[in-house]
Design a protein around this motif. Structure first.
Motif, PDB file in Angstrom:
ATOM      1  N   ARG A   9     -46.318 -20.491   2.423  1.00 26.58           N
ATOM      2  CA  ARG A   9     -47.004 -21.040   1.254  1.00 26.58           C
ATOM      3  C   ARG A   9     -48.495 -20.733   1.308  1.00 26.58           C
ATOM      4  O   ARG A   9     -49.144 -20.557   0.285  1.00 26.58           O
ATOM      5  N   HIS A  10     -49.018 -20.697   2.507  1.00 23.41           N
ATOM      6  CA  HIS A  10     -50.428 -20.370   2.702  1.00 23.41           C
ATOM      7  C   HIS A  10     -50.514 -19.339   3.826  1.00 23.41           C
ATOM      8  O   HIS A  10     -49.821 -19.462   4.832  1.00 23.41           O
ATOM      9  N   THR A 112     -47.470 -17.961  -2.855  1.00 15.61           N
ATOM     10  CA  THR A 112     -48.136 -17.844  -1.549  1.00 15.61           C
ATOM     11  C   THR A 112     -49.618 -17.669  -1.813  1.00 15.61           C
ATOM     12  O   THR A 112     -50.001 -16.761  -2.562  1.00 15.61           O
ATOM     13  N   ARG A 113     -50.399 -18.556  -1.219  1.00 16.60           N
ATOM     14  CA  ARG A 113     -51.846 -18.451  -1.399  1.00 16.60           C
ATOM     15  C   ARG A 113     -52.436 -17.694  -0.222  1.00 16.60           C
ATOM     16  O   ARG A 113     -52.428 -18.193   0.902  1.00 16.60           O
ATOM     17  N   THR A 115     -55.533 -16.048   1.662  1.00 14.36           N
ATOM     18  CA  THR A 115     -56.982 -16.121   1.831  1.00 14.36           C
ATOM     19  C   THR A 115     -57.394 -15.079   2.853  1.00 14.36           C
ATOM     20  O   THR A 115     -56.865 -15.055   3.973  1.00 14.36           O
TER      21      THR A 115
ATOM     22  N   SER B  41     -51.313 -25.349  -8.341  1.00 12.23           N
ATOM     23  CA  SER B  41     -50.649 -24.978  -7.081  1.00 12.23           C
ATOM     24  C   SER B  41     -49.136 -24.832  -7.218  1.00 12.23           C
ATOM     25  O   SER B  41     -48.403 -24.966  -6.223  1.00 12.23           O
TER      26      SER B  41
END
Lengths: 117, 108
Positions: A9-10, A112-113, A115, B41
């Motif tokens: 997810r991240h 999906t974030r 960074t 989100s």
């Protein structure tokens, strides 16, 4: 019936590393789509795949990005040598219908974030 | 790619009906109009789809006039949980084209 699943997810990556995003479509769906969403913007189409085939990759950057949907397992969106501009939310969607069908619906995963630091 | 135009934001209060209008002047004969909802989100969620006249489901109604150059999403009796971004899409085929959507804010 479980929905579209995405993992992780991240994801945090340093510049120059590789990012792998996974997507499992809904059961019975054989069409997978990837979208990218930058902050405060709408989703942008990247690629459309069926099992073992890329059907439309017109929205995919020509370099560093690739996607696959193997016969077995999830679809993978791969970003090589990530840069800060790749930071975004990446959404996967699936559908049961053939494209071109006048009435279709795509079911989206949670995203999906990514960074890039 | 076909592009739609919709207001950037709208404010409403709980219990009111909200109508969000979308312009699609270049809609093609085979294009459908589809609305998606997106919470922060989360991925977008399909709300409703139509070709012409009126379509209603348990969540919303969609009105499309005869010339099909615009459409209106109607949300009856909104609640706080309807606060989200609403996207109007035209077309068909494999790629959905999202604009920036309409940020709906519902207050008490």
């Amino acid at each position: 019936n479980a929905g579209v699943m995405q993992n992780p997810r991240h994801l945090v990556r340093r510049r120059g590393q590789e990012a792998r995003l996974r997507c499992s479509p809904m059961k019975g769906h054989s069409h997978v789509y990837w979208y990218r969403q930058l902050p405060e913007e709408g989703l942008k189409f990247m690629v459309y795949l069926q099992k073992e085939n890329i059907i439309d990759e017109s929205g995919m950057p020509k370099e560093r990005f690739s996607a696959e949907f193997p016969k077995e397992g999830p679809s993978i969106l791969r970003i090589q040598q990530v840069v800060r501009g790749d930071s975004a939310a990446y959404f996967c969607a699936s559908s049961p219908q053939e494209p071109g069908h006048l009435s279709y619906e795509q079911y989206f995963g949670p995203g999906t974030r990514l960074t890039v630091t | 790619l076909a592009k739609t135009t919709q207001p950037i934001s709208m404010d409403s209060y709980e219990g009111q009906e909200v109508n969000i209008t979308c312009s699609h002047n270049n809609i093609a004969t085979n294009d459908y109009i589809t609305w998606y909802q997106q919470f922060p989100s989360q991925g977008p969620r399909f709300i409703i789809q139509g070709y012409k006249t009126k379509v209603t489901n348990e969540v919303a109604s969609l009105f499309i006039p005869a010339d099909r150059k615009s459409s209106t999403l109607s949300l009856p009796r909104v609640s706080l949980s309807d606060t989200a971004v609403y996207y109007c899409l035209q077309g068909g085929g494999n790629k959905l084209t999202f604009g920036t959507g309409t940020q709906l804010k519902v207050e008490l």
